[in-house]
Design a protein around this motif. Sequence first.
Motif, PDB file in Angstrom:
ATOM      1  N   ASP A 129       0.826  -1.192   0.000  1.00 13.38           N
ATOM      2  CA  ASP A 129       0.000   0.000   0.000  1.00 13.38           C
ATOM      3  C   ASP A 129       0.872   1.258   0.000  1.00 13.38           C
ATOM      4  O   ASP A 129       0.650   2.174  -0.791  1.00 13.38           O
ATOM      5  N   ARG A 130       1.871   1.295   0.857  1.00 12.30           N
ATOM      6  CA  ARG A 130       2.759   2.463   0.949  1.00 12.30           C
ATOM      7  C   ARG A 130       3.498   2.693  -0.371  1.00 12.30           C
ATOM      8  O   ARG A 130       3.554   3.817  -0.879  1.00 12.30           O
ATOM      9  N   ASP A 131       4.070   1.632  -0.953  1.00 11.76           N
ATOM     10  CA  ASP A 131       4.832   1.771  -2.192  1.00 11.76           C
ATOM     11  C   ASP A 131       3.936   2.199  -3.355  1.00 11.76           C
ATOM     12  O   ASP A 131       4.316   3.060  -4.154  1.00 11.76           O
ATOM     13  N   ALA A 132       2.761   1.589  -3.478  1.00 15.14           N
ATOM     14  CA  ALA A 132       1.847   1.948  -4.571  1.00 15.14           C
ATOM     15  C   ALA A 132       1.404   3.396  -4.444  1.00 15.14           C
ATOM     16  O   ALA A 132       1.409   4.145  -5.429  1.00 15.14           O
ATOM     17  N   ARG A 133       1.032   3.820  -3.253  1.00 11.48           N
ATOM     18  CA  ARG A 133       0.590   5.202  -3.051  1.00 11.48           C
ATOM     19  C   ARG A 133       1.727   6.182  -3.308  1.00 11.48           C
ATOM     20  O   ARG A 133       1.522   7.245  -3.908  1.00 11.48           O
ATOM     21  N   ASP A 134       2.933   5.832  -2.869  1.00 13.33           N
ATOM     22  CA  ASP A 134       4.090   6.699  -3.070  1.00 13.33           C
ATOM     23  C   ASP A 134       4.387   6.854  -4.564  1.00 13.33           C
ATOM     24  O   ASP A 134       4.640   7.958  -5.043  1.00 13.33           O
ATOM     25  N   LEU A 135       4.344   5.756  -5.314  1.00 13.73           N
ATOM     26  CA  LEU A 135       4.610   5.830  -6.753  1.00 13.73           C
ATOM     27  C   LEU A 135       3.538   6.645  -7.470  1.00 13.73           C
ATOM     28  O   LEU A 135       3.855   7.472  -8.332  1.00 13.73           O
ATOM     29  N   VAL A 136       2.276   6.451  -7.128  1.00 12.01           N
ATOM     30  CA  VAL A 136       1.203   7.218  -7.760  1.00 12.01           C
ATOM     31  C   VAL A 136       1.386   8.710  -7.497  1.00 12.01           C
ATOM     32  O   VAL A 136       1.274   9.530  -8.413  1.00 12.01           O
ATOM     33  N   THR A 137       1.699   9.067  -6.267  1.00 14.12           N
ATOM     34  CA  THR A 137       1.936  10.472  -5.931  1.00 14.12           C
ATOM     35  C   THR A 137       3.088  11.030  -6.753  1.00 14.12           C
ATOM     36  O   THR A 137       3.010  12.136  -7.300  1.00 14.12           O
ATOM     37  N   TRP A 138       4.156  10.263  -6.885  1.00  6.07           N
ATOM     38  CA  TRP A 138       5.338  10.694  -7.648  1.00  6.07           C
ATOM     39  C   TRP A 138       4.997  10.885  -9.126  1.00  6.07           C
ATOM     40  O   TRP A 138       5.341  11.891  -9.729  1.00  6.07           O
ATOM     41  N   LEU A 139       4.323   9.906  -9.720  1.00  4.54           N
ATOM     42  CA  LEU A 139       4.026   9.958 -11.153  1.00  4.54           C
ATOM     43  C   LEU A 139       2.968  10.993 -11.503  1.00  4.54           C
ATOM     44  O   LEU A 139       2.940  11.482 -12.632  1.00  4.54           O
ATOM     45  N   GLU A 140       2.097  11.328 -10.563  1.00  4.09           N
ATOM     46  CA  GLU A 140       1.061  12.329 -10.818  1.00  4.09           C
ATOM     47  C   GLU A 140       1.660  13.665 -11.239  1.00  4.09           C
ATOM     48  O   GLU A 140       1.033  14.419 -11.980  1.00  4.09           O
TER      49      GLU A 140
END
Length: 116
Positions: free
Chosen positions: A16-27
Amino acid sequence: MHEVLFEFEGTPADRDRDARDLVTWLEEDLRGSVSLRMAGPAEGELGGAADAAVVLAATAPLARPFFTWLTERVKARRISLRISASHKGEQLKIDVETPQDAEALLERIVRLLDEN
């Protein structure tokens, strides 16, 4: 329309942490094209957690922003994930512990994620 899926491994909290972090970064670069895939709740839990990041129809090159995220994230902890690119019908398994491990995978990441 093609899809790139970043499926994380580890505990539900880590995924959950990694997926959310990547989505925030790529946004930052791909606003509106990035989302979370939610896994169903485990037994005894009320809500699910994210286990993957999904990028739809990216118009900008995806390899560089992902690679930058990966090299920064791996400084804090090991990252294990599988990247699936529907437009190429290919997958890449990544298991990195250091930025040097990520660097060794750069060419394969670029080949999979860039649209050419």
